[in-house]
Motif scaffolding. Structure first.
Motif, PDB file in Angstrom:
ATOM      1  N   LEU A 207       0.788  -1.408   0.062  1.00 44.93           N
ATOM      2  CA  LEU A 207      -0.010  -0.044  -0.062  1.00 44.93           C
ATOM      3  C   LEU A 207       0.858   1.276  -0.139  1.00 44.93           C
ATOM      4  O   LEU A 207       0.398   2.474  -0.588  1.00 44.93           O
ATOM      5  CB  LEU A 207      -0.998   0.077   1.212  1.00 44.93           C
ATOM      6  N   SER A 208       2.126   1.055   0.441  1.00 40.50           N
ATOM      7  CA  SER A 208       3.151   2.310   0.574  1.00 40.50           C
ATOM      8  C   SER A 208       3.656   2.474  -0.783  1.00 40.50           C
ATOM      9  O   SER A 208       4.471   3.551  -0.863  1.00 40.50           O
ATOM     10  CB  SER A 208       3.796   2.078   1.676  1.00 40.50           C
ATOM     11  N   LYS A 213       8.854   6.101  -4.696  1.00 40.57           N
ATOM     12  CA  LYS A 213       9.770   6.935  -5.724  1.00 40.57           C
ATOM     13  C   LYS A 213       9.743   8.540  -5.356  1.00 40.57           C
ATOM     14  O   LYS A 213      10.999   8.863  -5.486  1.00 40.57           O
ATOM     15  CB  LYS A 213       9.023   6.524  -6.832  1.00 40.57           C
ATOM     16  N   SER A 214       8.702   8.985  -4.898  1.00 43.88           N
ATOM     17  CA  SER A 214       8.657  10.408  -4.737  1.00 43.88           C
ATOM     18  C   SER A 214       9.533  10.597  -3.384  1.00 43.88           C
ATOM     19  O   SER A 214      10.365  11.643  -3.363  1.00 43.88           O
ATOM     20  CB  SER A 214       7.500  11.106  -4.461  1.00 43.88           C
ATOM     21  N   LEU A 215       9.330   9.840  -2.369  1.00 42.98           N
ATOM     22  CA  LEU A 215      10.425   9.922  -1.159  1.00 42.98           C
ATOM     23  C   LEU A 215      11.623   9.717  -1.549  1.00 42.98           C
ATOM     24  O   LEU A 215      12.672  10.519  -0.945  1.00 42.98           O
ATOM     25  CB  LEU A 215       9.655   9.153  -0.197  1.00 42.98           C
ATOM     26  N   ASP A 216      12.037   8.770  -2.339  1.00 42.53           N
ATOM     27  CA  ASP A 216      13.484   8.492  -2.906  1.00 42.53           C
ATOM     28  C   ASP A 216      14.101   9.876  -3.672  1.00 42.53           C
ATOM     29  O   ASP A 216      15.203   9.936  -3.205  1.00 42.53           O
ATOM     30  CB  ASP A 216      13.507   7.533  -4.013  1.00 42.53           C
ATOM     31  N   LYS A 217      13.364  10.648  -4.196  1.00 44.36           N
ATOM     32  CA  LYS A 217      13.891  11.753  -4.728  1.00 44.36           C
ATOM     33  C   LYS A 217      14.367  12.940  -3.463  1.00 44.36           C
ATOM     34  O   LYS A 217      15.299  13.582  -3.636  1.00 44.36           O
ATOM     35  CB  LYS A 217      13.071  12.539  -5.753  1.00 44.36           C
ATOM     36  N   LYS A 218      13.532  12.870  -2.631  1.00 44.47           N
ATOM     37  CA  LYS A 218      13.592  13.743  -1.457  1.00 44.47           C
ATOM     38  C   LYS A 218      14.666  13.097  -0.401  1.00 44.47           C
ATOM     39  O   LYS A 218      15.388  13.859   0.152  1.00 44.47           O
ATOM     40  CB  LYS A 218      12.446  13.847  -0.612  1.00 44.47           C
ATOM     41  N   GLY A 231      16.242   3.830  -6.121  1.00 40.81           N
ATOM     42  CA  GLY A 231      15.339   2.529  -6.247  1.00 40.81           C
ATOM     43  C   GLY A 231      15.380   1.686  -5.102  1.00 40.81           C
ATOM     44  O   GLY A 231      16.032   1.935  -4.139  1.00 40.81           O
ATOM     45  N   LYS A 232      14.724   0.773  -5.201  1.00 43.19           N
ATOM     46  CA  LYS A 232      14.409  -0.478  -4.114  1.00 43.19           C
ATOM     47  C   LYS A 232      15.874  -1.230  -3.651  1.00 43.19           C
ATOM     48  O   LYS A 232      16.414  -1.612  -4.803  1.00 43.19           O
ATOM     49  CB  LYS A 232      13.245  -1.090  -4.527  1.00 43.19           C
ATOM     50  N   GLY A 233      15.928  -1.548  -2.473  1.00 44.85           N
ATOM     51  CA  GLY A 233      16.869  -2.321  -2.093  1.00 44.85           C
ATOM     52  C   GLY A 233      18.273  -2.083  -2.578  1.00 44.85           C
ATOM     53  O   GLY A 233      19.113  -2.648  -2.666  1.00 44.85           O
ATOM     54  N   THR A 234      18.579  -0.742  -2.931  1.00 42.72           N
ATOM     55  CA  THR A 234      19.918  -0.239  -2.875  1.00 42.72           C
ATOM     56  C   THR A 234      21.023  -0.172  -2.026  1.00 42.72           C
ATOM     57  O   THR A 234      22.142  -0.206  -2.074  1.00 42.72           O
ATOM     58  CB  THR A 234      19.899   0.896  -4.079  1.00 42.72           C
TER      59      THR A 234
END
Length: 337
Positions: A207-208, A213-218, A231-234
């Motif tokens: 659900l999250s 992706k938007s949080l990743d940029k911030k 990205g995920k799991g990096t």
């Protein structure tokens, strides 16, 4: 230990109460001894240097626990459901203390009084002012609070019982033995927030996903223009360029900091109703490298007037920091649920 109704009330609200055994005379010495306890004082600017050595060197401790953390209960950074009054604690070494494997769970005991890197405000007032000039209140001065928990060794040790993937722990030990029944009334937890679970490749609710992706940029923008850590799991893979938050993430905008806390500390009334809580920020990795959030957290503390901090080192000056390890069977780096 004699406990009054007043003490009990404040223990429920902010888990602290004062009684001073320190000298009132200020000192510029780095290390001081009070009643047989060695206390190390240092500049808030030097917090990471003084706290990072207490992080575990064991490869059995999951990578997402290998951080110096800032305890945001004072509300100087962040605003999530903060405590009405706060204990004068700056932060901790999240992988400090001793670990024991108990079935699928991991038990961690951190001694706030001696040798595990728990760090307090060296501040002689019970009120602080945020950057917005809002007055915040502490349960005690840093030294009064430290003295209080030292007078009852039951309150020195906090016990973190981590779940299977080490993303949530129930914390006990805030109350002395004669108030241990409070643990059944107030569940105290620390929980890793969903974005960082995603970032470390851990299981999280689908659900999250739309927000990650938007949080990743911030929260973890490209460092030096290199987006290989996006990205995920990096994050969390040993030996990689993106091994830690400090190595992977570039500068974070001031307005985004409060969205990027690593964890959240929550008091749950009756075991499930959120009562109070606050953000917990990753300040530095196991190598002592600052994260993008450290400068904001430390600046907010300094701007509030807390220019020095202290730790309890032990009952004599010969105590040294030892690398922590997990007893019993080893713990997988990123165990699956």
């Amino acid at each position: 230990m004699k406990v009054t109704a007043y003490t009990f009330l404040w223990a429920l609200v902010a888990l602290g109460a004062p009684k001073n055994v320190f000298s009132n005379e200020d000192s510029q010495e780095t290390t001081q001894v009070y009643d047989g306890w060695t206390i190390k004082r240092f500049s808030t600017d030097d917090a990471i240097k003084e706290m990072a050595p207490f992080l575990s060197s064991s490869e059995d401790i999951p990578s997402h626990l290998q951080y110096v953390i800032g305890l945001g209960q004072s509300g100087l950074v962040g605003s999530w459901n903060r405590l009405p009054v706060a204990d004068p604690e700056f932060g901790a070494a999240l992988s400090g203390g001793k670990f024991t494997k108990e079935g699928k769970k991991l038990k961690q005991v951190i001694n706030r009084c001696a040798g595990d890197g728990w760090t307090f405000f060296d501040y002689d007032s019970t009120s602080i002012t945020t950057g917005e000039k809002e007055q915040r209140f502490l349960t005690a001065t840093g030294k009064d609070f430290f003295s209080k928990i030292n007078e009852d060794e039951d309150m020195c040790n906090l016990i973190f019982t981590w779940n299977e993937d080490r993303t949530k722990a129930v914390i006990t030990g805030y109350f002395p033995e004669d108030l241990s029944f409070v643990d059944s009334l107030l569940s105290i937890e620390i929980q890793m927030l969903p974005y960082w679970k995603w970032k470390f490749g851990l299981k999280t609710s689908w659900l999250s996903f739309k927000n990650f992706k938007s949080l990743d940029k911030k929260c973890c923008p490209p460092k030096n223009g290199n987006d290989m850590c996006s990205g995920k799991g990096t994050i969390g893979k040993k030996g990689s360029t993106c091994e830690t938050i400090s190595m992977a993430c570039g500068e974070v905008a001031p307005e985004d900091v409060t969205q990027c806390a690593l964890m959240r500390r929550i008091n749950l009334g009756a075991g499930f109703i959120p009562a109070f809580g606050y953000e917990v920020y990753a300040l530095a990795d196991k190598n002592g490298l600052a994260t993008p959030f450290e400068k904001y957290y430390s600046k907010a503390v300094i701007d509030a007037g807390v220019s020095t901090l202290f730790q309890g080192i032990g009952e004599n000056e010969s105590i040294s920091v030892e690398a922590n390890s997990v007893e019993s069977e080893s713990v997988p780096e990123n165990p699956e649920l």
